[in-house]
Design a protein around this motif. Structure first.
Motif, PDB file in Angstrom:
ATOM      1  N   ARG A  99       0.819  -1.220   0.000  1.00 46.30           N
ATOM      2  CA  ARG A  99       0.000   0.000   0.000  1.00 46.30           C
ATOM      3  C   ARG A  99       0.851   1.268   0.000  1.00 46.30           C
ATOM      4  N   ASN A 100       1.864   1.302   0.854  1.00 42.83           N
ATOM      5  CA  ASN A 100       2.558   2.557   1.151  1.00 42.83           C
ATOM      6  C   ASN A 100       3.970   2.652   0.593  1.00 42.83           C
ATOM      7  N   GLY A 101       4.468   1.587  -0.018  1.00 43.19           N
ATOM      8  CA  GLY A 101       5.824   1.612  -0.549  1.00 43.19           C
ATOM      9  C   GLY A 101       6.840   1.084   0.448  1.00 43.19           C
ATOM     10  N   PHE A 102       8.037   0.830  -0.046  1.00 42.21           N
ATOM     11  CA  PHE A 102       9.120   0.339   0.806  1.00 42.21           C
ATOM     12  C   PHE A 102       9.713   1.498   1.611  1.00 42.21           C
ATOM     13  N   PRO A 103      10.247   1.214   2.810  1.00 45.46           N
ATOM     14  CA  PRO A 103      10.899   2.275   3.598  1.00 45.46           C
ATOM     15  C   PRO A 103      12.183   2.750   2.923  1.00 45.46           C
ATOM     16  N   THR A 104      12.135   3.930   2.341  1.00 43.44           N
ATOM     17  CA  THR A 104      13.242   4.435   1.531  1.00 43.44           C
ATOM     18  C   THR A 104      14.528   4.587   2.334  1.00 43.44           C
ATOM     19  N   ASP A 105      14.430   5.102   3.550  1.00 42.22           N
ATOM     20  CA  ASP A 105      15.631   5.322   4.358  1.00 42.22           C
ATOM     21  C   ASP A 105      16.372   4.017   4.620  1.00 42.22           C
ATOM     22  N   THR A 106      15.626   2.959   4.886  1.00 47.18           N
ATOM     23  CA  THR A 106      16.242   1.653   5.134  1.00 47.18           C
ATOM     24  C   THR A 106      16.953   1.147   3.888  1.00 47.18           C
ATOM     25  N   LEU A 107      16.316   1.307   2.737  1.00 45.68           N
ATOM     26  CA  LEU A 107      16.924   0.867   1.482  1.00 45.68           C
ATOM     27  C   LEU A 107      18.198   1.651   1.181  1.00 45.68           C
ATOM     28  N   VAL A 108      18.138   2.969   1.304  1.00 48.08           N
ATOM     29  CA  VAL A 108      19.294   3.807   0.985  1.00 48.08           C
ATOM     30  C   VAL A 108      20.462   3.489   1.914  1.00 48.08           C
ATOM     31  N   ALA A 109      20.188   3.264   3.191  1.00 48.83           N
ATOM     32  CA  ALA A 109      21.255   2.912   4.137  1.00 48.83           C
ATOM     33  C   ALA A 109      21.904   1.593   3.752  1.00 48.83           C
ATOM     34  N   TYR A 110      21.099   0.643   3.328  1.00 49.89           N
ATOM     35  CA  TYR A 110      21.647  -0.651   2.912  1.00 49.89           C
ATOM     36  C   TYR A 110      22.484  -0.495   1.651  1.00 49.89           C
TER      37      TYR A 110
END
Length: 281
Positions: free
Chosen positions: A80-91
């Motif tokens: 519904r809301n998309g993936f957590p961008t901050d978590t992805l970018v940190a990874y």
């Protein structure tokens, strides 16, 4: 003096996608593929094997970056809301240099110390070794009547094309009889399987629908999270037919079924990857 070649799969465009707005298929980076997934309808390579291999690679990256979904409720939230961008970018930032196709110490999904000098350099071969449907230099191509059987091939690939063939080969190539310096894997993880994938209204929905509940994330490792493969580790890996089994879903999605090192060559027309150096088939 020329600088060493580099091609980072997180940042360089190499994955073909079809935009939702009707624009022609274009290539995007792995990072943009995930962060902008709602703007694409699907991954769309002319080869269905490449398309599926790229989908599996993307799912492995999402599982490892997000350590989930932990349950169906979290999966529905991402849908519904998309993936957590901050978590992805940190990874992405943590593992960034592990996604360089030509990194001297940790080339992506390859064996770092395969060299032209290894046992006389006799393992060098053409890039078609990685493409099931294009046929290698000494075989008839499958499903490709325009291909050239046999003879010395010198046609080149771009780094983007080479990355796609690498993903295809590690996912789908059959086992071979060539022993060389290590026992060959019987086959890539899904070489003899029929695969299905749920498809949503856009690429983000498709990714979410195929991210099943992820257990065992503490023990699982994707290829880029492991110690870089070496000739010695590959020998040990296969010395007893198979001395290891996948630790989890991401490990299986990125299983190193072939020992490969891509060797970039500059051709007279101004660049492109011409050949590669595979080992055991």
């Amino acid at each position: 003096m020329n600088s060493p070649p580099t091609f980072n799969l997180l940042h360089e465009p190499w994955i073909p996608v079809r935009p939702l707005n009707g624009d022609p298929v274009r290539e995007v980076s792995l990072r943009d593929l995930i962060l902008d997934a709602r703007t694409y309808s699907r991954i769309d390579d002319p080869s269905p094997l490449v398309t599926v291999a790229l989908l599996r690679l993307t799912l492995a990256l999402l599982h490892r970056a997000l350590r989930g979904p932990k349950n169906t409720e979290q999966a529905a939230e991402w849908f519904r809301n998309g993936f957590p961008t901050d978590t992805l970018v940190a990874y992405f930032q943590t593992w960034e240099d592990h996604f360089d196709l030509f990194h001297p110490e940790k080339p992506f999904w390859q064996v770092r110390d395969l060299t032209l000098d290894l046992e006389g350099g006799k393992y060098r071969s053409h890039w078609t070794r990685l493409g099931t449907e294009v046929g290698s230099a000494n075989t008839l191509p499958l499903f490709n009547v325009a291909g050239r059987p046999g003879g010395d091939r010198s046609d080149a690939l771009t780094p983007a094309q080479a990355a796609r063939r690498l993903a295809e080969g590690q996912t789908f190539l059959l086992g071979g009889l060539i022993k060389r310096f290590t026992t060959a894997a019987k086959a890539a993880p899904v070489a003899t399987f029929a695969l299905t994938a749920a498809q949503g209204n856009n690429l983000h929905e498709t990714l979410c629908l195929n991210l099943t509940v992820y257990g065992g994330q503490d023990s699982d490792r994707a290829a880029w999270e492991r110690e870089p493969l070496t000739v010695q580790s590959v020998r040990e890996f296969y010395e007893d037919e198979l001395s290891e089994v996948p630790t989890g879903r991401a490990d299986r999605y990125t299983w190193p079924s072939r020992s490969v090192l891509l060797i970039p060559e500059i051709n007279k027309d101004g660049g492109g990857l011409r050949k590669l150096l595979p080992s055991a088939k």
